[in-house]
Scaffold this motif. Structure first.
Motif, PDB file in Angstrom:
ATOM      1  N   UNK A  47     -10.108  10.792   3.158  1.00 14.34           N
ATOM      2  CA  UNK A  47      -8.823  10.474   2.553  1.00 14.34           C
ATOM      3  C   UNK A  47      -9.024  10.203   1.077  1.00 14.34           C
ATOM      4  N   UNK A  48      -7.985  10.482   0.301  1.00 18.18           N
ATOM      5  CA  UNK A  48      -8.021  10.224  -1.128  1.00 18.18           C
ATOM      6  C   UNK A  48      -6.657   9.734  -1.568  1.00 18.18           C
ATOM      7  N   UNK A  49      -6.642   8.973  -2.668  1.00 19.40           N
ATOM      8  CA  UNK A  49      -5.403   8.406  -3.167  1.00 19.40           C
ATOM      9  C   UNK A  49      -5.418   8.431  -4.687  1.00 19.40           C
ATOM     10  N   UNK A  50      -4.286   8.804  -5.270  1.00 23.08           N
ATOM     11  CA  UNK A  50      -4.161   8.824  -6.719  1.00 23.08           C
ATOM     12  C   UNK A  50      -3.783   7.449  -7.240  1.00 23.08           C
ATOM     13  N   UNK A  51      -3.846   7.295  -8.527  1.00 27.68           N
ATOM     14  CA  UNK A  51      -3.475   6.024  -9.132  1.00 27.68           C
ATOM     15  C   UNK A  51      -2.017   5.675  -8.838  1.00 27.68           C
ATOM     16  N   UNK A  52      -1.186   6.702  -8.715  1.00 28.61           N
ATOM     17  CA  UNK A  52       0.223   6.480  -8.441  1.00 28.61           C
ATOM     18  C   UNK A  52       0.559   6.352  -6.966  1.00 28.61           C
ATOM     19  N   UNK A  53      -0.445   6.530  -6.092  1.00 28.32           N
ATOM     20  CA  UNK A  53      -0.216   6.304  -4.665  1.00 28.32           C
ATOM     21  C   UNK A  53      -0.062   7.561  -3.823  1.00 28.32           C
ATOM     22  N   UNK A  54      -0.178   8.737  -4.435  1.00 29.43           N
ATOM     23  CA  UNK A  54      -0.166   9.955  -3.618  1.00 29.43           C
ATOM     24  C   UNK A  54      -1.452  10.013  -2.804  1.00 29.43           C
ATOM     25  N   UNK A  55      -1.338  10.537  -1.582  1.00 31.31           N
ATOM     26  CA  UNK A  55      -2.486  10.534  -0.679  1.00 31.31           C
ATOM     27  C   UNK A  55      -2.758  11.917  -0.092  1.00 31.31           C
ATOM     28  N   UNK A  56      -3.982  12.072   0.377  1.00 34.25           N
ATOM     29  CA  UNK A  56      -4.411  13.284   1.071  1.00 34.25           C
ATOM     30  C   UNK A  56      -5.342  12.843   2.197  1.00 34.25           C
ATOM     31  N   UNK A  57      -5.069  13.299   3.418  1.00 35.79           N
ATOM     32  CA  UNK A  57      -5.864  12.932   4.578  1.00 35.79           C
ATOM     33  C   UNK A  57      -6.427  14.167   5.270  1.00 35.79           C
ATOM     34  N   UNK A  58      -7.611  14.016   5.828  1.00 33.93           N
ATOM     35  CA  UNK A  58      -8.118  15.033   6.735  1.00 33.93           C
ATOM     36  C   UNK A  58      -7.246  15.046   7.990  1.00 33.93           C
ATOM     37  N   UNK A  59      -7.043  16.231   8.559  1.00 31.74           N
ATOM     38  CA  UNK A  59      -6.199  16.334   9.752  1.00 31.74           C
ATOM     39  C   UNK A  59      -6.724  15.455  10.887  1.00 31.74           C
ATOM     40  N   UNK A  60      -8.035  15.322  10.961  1.00 31.32           N
ATOM     41  CA  UNK A  60      -8.648  14.590  12.069  1.00 31.32           C
ATOM     42  C   UNK A  60      -8.368  13.091  12.041  1.00 31.32           C
ATOM     43  N   UNK A  61      -7.911  12.567  10.907  1.00 30.08           N
ATOM     44  CA  UNK A  61      -7.680  11.121  10.814  1.00 30.08           C
ATOM     45  C   UNK A  61      -6.215  10.767  10.581  1.00 30.08           C
ATOM     46  N   UNK A  62      -5.371  11.755  10.406  1.00 37.30           N
ATOM     47  CA  UNK A  62      -3.949  11.484  10.167  1.00 37.30           C
ATOM     48  C   UNK A  62      -3.363  10.683  11.329  1.00 37.30           C
ATOM     49  N   UNK A  63      -2.610   9.659  10.967  1.00 39.78           N
ATOM     50  CA  UNK A  63      -1.997   8.810  11.969  1.00 39.78           C
ATOM     51  C   UNK A  63      -2.885   7.686  12.461  1.00 39.78           C
ATOM     52  N   UNK A  64      -4.167   7.734  12.116  1.00 42.84           N
ATOM     53  CA  UNK A  64      -5.100   6.672  12.536  1.00 42.84           C
ATOM     54  C   UNK A  64      -5.673   5.900  11.357  1.00 42.84           C
ATOM     55  N   UNK A  65      -5.917   6.586  10.254  1.00 40.47           N
ATOM     56  CA  UNK A  65      -6.505   5.960   9.073  1.00 40.47           C
ATOM     57  C   UNK A  65      -5.439   5.828   7.987  1.00 40.47           C
ATOM     58  N   UNK A  66      -5.560   4.764   7.196  1.00 42.60           N
ATOM     59  CA  UNK A  66      -4.670   4.558   6.069  1.00 42.60           C
ATOM     60  C   UNK A  66      -5.490   4.189   4.842  1.00 42.60           C
ATOM     61  N   UNK A  67      -5.287   4.936   3.757  1.00 42.22           N
ATOM     62  CA  UNK A  67      -5.964   4.630   2.510  1.00 42.22           C
ATOM     63  C   UNK A  67      -4.985   3.901   1.597  1.00 42.22           C
ATOM     64  N   UNK A  68      -5.490   2.928   0.861  1.00 44.24           N
ATOM     65  CA  UNK A  68      -4.673   2.191  -0.095  1.00 44.24           C
ATOM     66  C   UNK A  68      -5.570   1.743  -1.245  1.00 44.24           C
TER      67      UNK A  68
END
Length: 119
Positions: free
Chosen positions: A49-70
Motif C-alpha cells: 500500500x502507498x499513500x500520498x501527502x494529500x491522502x490518496x492511496x493505492x493498495x495491492x488487490x490481495x490486501x484490499x478491504x483488510x489493510x488500511x494505510x494512513x
C-alpha cells in the motif's frame, strides 16, 4: 540523510491484527509518497500500500478491504493497520519513501520488520 525507522511487526494467529509504523527523519525532509512493500521467502518484493501527502492511496488487490494505510504528515509517519491476517501475509515488510508516485518505489527503505501469521 533520510532514515526510516519501522516498528510493529511480530507473530500473530490467522484472523488477527497488527499495526506497523514507520517514521522518516531528515532535517528538511517532507516525504511525498510513503508506502509499504513486503517480501516473502523466494518471492519478489511487492507493493502492499502507498499513500500520498494529500491522502490518496493505492493498495495491492490481495490486501484490499483488510489493510488500511494512513499517515501523520506532522510526524513524517506512516501506518499500516493489518486486519484479518492470513498466513500468506507472512513476509518482511519494508517502509519506503522518497518517490512521487503511488505505484513506484522511492529512494529510501527501512530496515524491514518481520510479520508472521500462523495458521
Amino acid at each position: 540523510q533520510v532514515q526510516l525507522v519501522e516498528s510493529g511487526g511480530g507473530l500473530v494467529q490467522a484472523g488477527g491484527s497488527l499495526r506497523l509504523s514507520c517514521t522518516a527523519s531528515g532535517s528538511t525532509f517532507r516525504p511525498s509518497v510513503m508506502g509499504w512493500y513486503r517480501q516473502a521467502p523466494g518471492k519478489q518484493r511487492e507493493l502492499v500500500a502507498a499513500i500520498s501527502r494529500g491522502g490518496n492511496t493505492n493498495y495491492a488487490d490481495s490486501v484490499k478491504g483488510r489493510f488500511t494505510i494512513s499517515r501523520d504528515n506532522a510526524k513524517n509517519t506512516v501506518y499500516l493497520q493489518m486486519n484479518s491476517l492470513k498466513p500468506q501475509d507472512t513476509a518482511v515488510y519494508y517502509c519506503n519513501t522518497g518517490g512521487y508516485y503511488l505505484d513506484r518505489v522511492g529512494d529510501y527503505w527501512g530496515q524491514g520488520t518481520q510479520v508472521t501469521v500462523s495458521s
